[in-house]
Design an enzyme around this catalytic site. Structure first.
Site, PDB file in Angstrom:
ATOM      1  N   ASP A  15      31.759  39.140  11.506  1.00 50.14           N
ATOM      2  CA  ASP A  15      30.485  38.799  12.153  1.00 50.14           C
ATOM      3  C   ASP A  15      30.268  37.303  12.416  1.00 50.14           C
ATOM      4  O   ASP A  15      29.359  36.939  13.152  1.00 50.14           O
ATOM      5  CB  ASP A  15      29.311  39.320  11.319  1.00 50.14           C
ATOM      6  CG  ASP A  15      29.239  40.833  11.349  1.00 50.14           C
ATOM      7  OD1 ASP A  15      29.640  41.411  12.371  1.00 50.14           O
ATOM      8  OD2 ASP A  15      28.796  41.425  10.350  1.00 50.14           O
ATOM      9  N   ARG A  18      25.417  44.023  13.150  1.00 49.64           N
ATOM     10  CA  ARG A  18      24.093  44.559  12.784  1.00 49.64           C
ATOM     11  C   ARG A  18      23.023  43.481  12.818  1.00 49.64           C
ATOM     12  O   ARG A  18      21.919  43.698  13.274  1.00 49.64           O
ATOM     13  CB  ARG A  18      24.143  45.189  11.388  1.00 49.64           C
ATOM     14  CG  ARG A  18      24.388  46.687  11.445  1.00 49.64           C
ATOM     15  CD  ARG A  18      24.028  47.320  10.130  1.00 49.64           C
ATOM     16  NE  ARG A  18      24.898  46.854   9.069  1.00 49.64           N
ATOM     17  CZ  ARG A  18      26.008  47.466   8.679  1.00 49.64           C
ATOM     18  NH1 ARG A  18      26.373  48.574   9.242  1.00 49.64           N
ATOM     19  NH2 ARG A  18      26.741  46.969   7.704  1.00 49.64           N
ATOM     20  N   GLY A  39      32.646  44.065   3.407  1.00 50.55           N
ATOM     21  CA  GLY A  39      33.267  44.573   4.640  1.00 50.55           C
ATOM     22  C   GLY A  39      34.648  43.964   4.840  1.00 50.55           C
ATOM     23  O   GLY A  39      34.840  42.781   4.600  1.00 50.55           O
ATOM     24  N   THR A  79      34.748  37.849   7.242  1.00 45.83           N
ATOM     25  CA  THR A  79      33.807  38.765   7.907  1.00 45.83           C
ATOM     26  C   THR A  79      33.951  38.659   9.418  1.00 45.83           C
ATOM     27  O   THR A  79      34.058  37.554   9.952  1.00 45.83           O
ATOM     28  CB  THR A  79      32.344  38.508   7.491  1.00 45.83           C
ATOM     29  OG1 THR A  79      31.486  39.120   8.459  1.00 45.83           O
ATOM     30  CG2 THR A  79      31.998  37.030   7.443  1.00 45.83           C
ATOM     31  N   ARG A 104      32.329  48.275  -2.047  1.00 50.88           N
ATOM     32  CA  ARG A 104      30.966  47.843  -2.369  1.00 50.88           C
ATOM     33  C   ARG A 104      30.717  48.384  -3.767  1.00 50.88           C
ATOM     34  O   ARG A 104      30.995  49.540  -4.052  1.00 50.88           O
ATOM     35  CB  ARG A 104      29.997  48.385  -1.337  1.00 50.88           C
ATOM     36  CG  ARG A 104      30.322  47.809   0.047  1.00 50.88           C
ATOM     37  CD  ARG A 104      29.133  47.774   0.978  1.00 50.88           C
ATOM     38  NE  ARG A 104      29.258  46.685   1.940  1.00 50.88           N
ATOM     39  CZ  ARG A 104      29.855  46.802   3.135  1.00 50.88           C
ATOM     40  NH1 ARG A 104      30.393  47.920   3.518  1.00 50.88           N
ATOM     41  NH2 ARG A 104      29.904  45.763   3.943  1.00 50.88           N
ATOM     42  N   ASP A 160      28.528  37.270   2.854  1.00 57.14           N
ATOM     43  CA  ASP A 160      27.453  36.609   2.095  1.00 57.14           C
ATOM     44  C   ASP A 160      27.004  37.444   0.892  1.00 57.14           C
ATOM     45  O   ASP A 160      26.604  36.891  -0.128  1.00 57.14           O
ATOM     46  CB  ASP A 160      26.270  36.268   3.010  1.00 57.14           C
ATOM     47  CG  ASP A 160      25.612  37.501   3.580  1.00 57.14           C
ATOM     48  OD1 ASP A 160      26.334  38.385   4.072  1.00 57.14           O
ATOM     49  OD2 ASP A 160      24.374  37.586   3.521  1.00 57.14           O
ATOM     50  N   ASP A 177      28.799  35.062  10.837  1.00 51.76           N
ATOM     51  CA  ASP A 177      27.419  34.598  10.668  1.00 51.76           C
ATOM     52  C   ASP A 177      27.186  33.947   9.312  1.00 51.76           C
ATOM     53  O   ASP A 177      26.158  34.134   8.686  1.00 51.76           O
ATOM     54  CB  ASP A 177      26.446  35.781  10.852  1.00 51.76           C
ATOM     55  CG  ASP A 177      26.733  36.914   9.896  1.00 51.76           C
ATOM     56  OD1 ASP A 177      27.829  36.949   9.331  1.00 51.76           O
ATOM     57  OD2 ASP A 177      25.851  37.766   9.718  1.00 51.76           O
TER      58      ASP A 177
END
Ligand code: ADP
Length: 327
Positions: free
Chosen positions: A132, A176, A15, A130, A76, A107, A134
């Site tokens: 996110d 997500r 991403g 990223t 991807r 990740d 996370d």
């Protein structure tokens, strides 16, 4: 310092995130400073497999620090999941004489890099790009701060109109598996409720408080929802609320991809620059398979295989803050 590498490759994978360009710039310029040759690999692992690789100079990264997206593009890549794809990628790197890699991604990209570096003698250094936030091993990931600020700007605007009309607004932000964008943007915009995948939502409580507000004719309420919350996003939350508040005006806004774009914030540019610089230093020192993070404002290195999704990062205290400040 004795050089352990002489030709390094840099790629962005998975991403995209605002600030990736600042990281590419830092890798290229630090590499050149140390007398290395630096190669850009297009579209992540796909470009490794297709030998879409080009030599970069200082000017290749001029005027990109402020730009969102990634000049190296990202992708991807299915073939990289399979051993023959990774072998092809390795052969292409060898052909170019590349002896070290900096991978800017999430990740998933690191999982690929760990496999790759176990199969072949290729030091890989990972930087978290990223939105996110996370990833275990870093307080910051490149793009998170920008995404949060974009969400805040949008939510503030929606709040103005929500307030003018006495409405309930449910705003869905990205995430997500992770609720960080929702939590940070929700607190910063004074959201009454924040729904995230990491916590079970007491929907009964929310409904009761909305019914109470309705009785008092003060039904203005902002709910920020992460796309991966237990209900499955803002539209699903709207359905549940509608069933219990049939007369209320309940609107949904899904912010979507605007959160991935735009000029990176100062913080994202800064951490991308620091991480890119240190990633090259790691390669110079002969480090293998390291994740470069920042913890307590200091560089922090862990083995790349440990840079996995960080699921337990949201403390009860944060949830308490949401509740108290919204009351
Ligand atoms: P992100 O890096 O943002 O988490 P993905 O999970 O899509 O994004 O991973 C990016 C790419 O990394 C994948 O398209 C694939 O090429 C590679 N990759 C991810 N997981 C693996 C894996 N288990 N084995 C090999 N390659 C992987």
């Amino acid at each position: 310092m004795t050089k352990k590498v002489s030709r390094i490759g840099v790629l962005t994978s998975g991403g995209d995130a605002p600030g990736m360009n600042a990281a590419i710039r830092a890798v290229v310029r630090t590499g050149l400073y140390h007398g290395l040759e630096v190669f850009g690999i297009m579209r992540g692992y796909q470009g490794m497999i297709e030998e879409d690789i080009f030599k970069m100079e200082g000017r290749s990264v001029a005027n990109i620090i402020q730009r969102g997206g990634t000049i190296l593009k990202t992708a991807r890549c299915k073939e990289f999941y399979e051993a023959p794809g990774r072998k092809k990628a390795y052969d292409n790197l060898k052909k170019q004489g590349i002896d070290g890699l900096v991978i800017i991604g999430g990740d998933g990209s690191f999982r690929g890099a760990v496999k790759f570096s176990k199969e072949f003698d290729m030091p890989c250094i990972g930087i978290a790009g990223t939105i996110d936030k996370d990833i275990h091993g870093s307080d910051y990931t490149i793009g998170f701060d920008t995404a949060v600020n974009t969400a805040i700007e949008a939510i503030d605007k929606i709040r103005d109109t929500m307030d003018a009309h006495d409405r309930i607004f449910i705003i869905e932000v990205m995430g997500r598996d992770a609720g960080y964008i929702a939590l940070h943007s929700g607190i910063a915009t004074g959201a009454e409720n924040i729904l995230i995948p990491e916590r079970k939502t007491n929907i009964k409580d929310i409904i009761e408080s909305l019914q109470e507000k309705e009785k008092r004719k003060k039904l203005v309420n902002l709910i920020v929802v992460a796309e991966g919350d237990e209900f499955g996003g803002a539209n699903e939350v709207q359905k549940v609320l509608k069933e219990n508040l049939p007369n209320a005006e309940i609107r949904v806004a899904i912010l979507g991809h605007i959160q991935r774009g735009g000029s990176p914030t100062g913080i994202d540019r800064l951490i991308a620059s620091r991480m890119g610089y240190h990633a090259v230093e790691c390669l110079m020192e002969g480090k293998h398979n390291v994740f470069v993070g920042i913890l307590n404002n200091k560089m922090h290195y862990i083995p790349l295989e440990k840079a996995v999704k960080n699921k337990g990062g949201i403390s009860e205290e944060w949830m308490k803050i949401v509740k108290i400040l919204a009351s």
